[in-house]
Scaffold this motif. Structure first.
Motif: not given
Ligand code: PBG
Length: 325
Positions: A121, A164, A194, A204, A216, A220, A247, A273, A312
């Motif tokens: 990504d 990921s 995930k 993002r 996704k 996911q 996650k 995040s 974070y």
């Molecule tokens: C990308 C990835 C993502 C995150 C970590 N690696 C975003 C997604 O899958 O869209 C999210 C981490 C976060 O929100 O702190 N493969």
């Protein structure tokens, strides 16, 4: 009353003796965002207190964290649109600034643990973690791209790779590719469970990596599912993962607990995040006390069974609790 639980709570000393869960800076991994350029430190709008750094400033940030005893980092690149394409070729290009930076970090801080992100990504013009063909995210053709990216990252010096992407079979495919090239010491932190979550928004924003079309959900996991996490964990463990990750973290504490109870591998949890942003927003509004809510939040993830927490808030925890809690 023969039993009075309050007796064990009556002083700080006794509460210290009876504390069941401990959290220390050594359990934490600090996610960092890097972008090309110099002297940049730009705050993420939807994640106040967290910045995108140019490599020079990122090295400074790592230096400061190391001095606080925080020595585990996962780094994500923000790549300019001009460098993105459908097959994510920039992810393994020799001039890739993320790979160069990894090399520099390990040269200057050999004792840190440096973790990568393996997914298409950040480099994909489609903004998906896998290869898009006729609107579909194709699994098996994505695997060689992920393996190529992984080899470039191992070569750059990352200690652990973090797939990921949630493609089927990728942990084994990457493990085999690494071993064939002699990278037997490079670890794999597998994003095992995930979920297709709404809580990745600020991430993002930071990378400008939202999917250009669709979502996704075909790769996911469905937020409603728990047994399926065991299936994913069985596969990742059998394919050679060194750690299993759940996650997001806070909204999936039951899944963290489930994996901890069922696997011998260390369990990691990604306090993502959006989960951090929620707490920060409430604290910045004066509705919650960050000094108390932040450690309680991290403790809850640990109590659920996480050995490792990606958050974070890692640096702020290290600053406030050098001796842990
Ligand atoms: C990308 C990835 C993502 C995150 C970590 N690696 C975003 C997604 O899958 O869209 C999210 C981490 C976060 O929100 O702190 N493969």
């Amino acid at each position: 009353m023969l039993s009075r639980p309050r007796r064990n709570r009556q002083s700080a000393a006794i509460r210290g003796l009876t504390t069941e869960t401990h959290l220390n800076v050594q359990h934490l991994v600090f996610p960092l965002f890097v972008l090309e350029g110099a002297n940049i430190r730009s705050e993420i709008r939807s994640l106040p207190g967290i910045f995108r750094f140019s490599p020079d400033n990122l090295l400074r940030e790592i230096d400061e964290c190391m001095n606080l005893g925080l020595r585990n980092f996962i780094v994500f690149p923000a790549v300019s649109d001009a460098l993105k394409d459908q097959t994510a070729t920039y992810s393994y290009a020799p001039e890739n600034f993320y790979l160069r930076l990894a090399h520099e970090i390990k040269k200057r801080f050999p004792e840190c643990c440096l973790i990568s992100d393996v997914a298409m990504d950040p480099y994909s013009s489609d903004g998906h973690d896998g290869l898009v063909r006729n609107g579909e995210i194709v699994n098996d053709e994505t695997l060689p791209i992920l393996a190529q990216m992984s080899l470039a990252q191992a070569e750059a010096g990352f200690d652990m790779l973090g797939p990921s992407d949630m493609m089927d079979g990728r942990v084994g495919f990457i493990r085999q590719a690494l071993d064939e090239k002699g990278f037997t010491k490079t670890g794999i932190l597998a994003y095992t469970a995930k979920y297709a979550s709404a809580f990745y928004g600020p991430f993002r924003d930071a990378l400008d990596s939202a999917p250009k079309s669709g979502d996704k959900k075909t790769y996911q996991m469905n937020p409603a599912n728990k047994s399926e996490a065991l299936l994913e964990a069985d596969l990742d463990a059998a394919e050679g993962a060194d750690m299993l990750m759940v996650k997001p973290a806070l909204h999936y504490l039951d899944v963290i607990h489930l994996l901890k109870e069922n696997y011998q591998l260390p369990i990691a949890a990604y306090h993502v995040s959006g989960e951090c942003a929620m707490l920060r927003a409430a604290c910045n509004n004066g509705w919650l006390d960050f000094e108390r809510a932040m450690p309680e939040t991290l403790l809850s993830i640990r109590r659920a069974g996480a050995d490792v927490i990606l958050t974070y808030f890692a640096r702020e925890f290290a600053e406030r609790f050098p001796n842990g809690i």
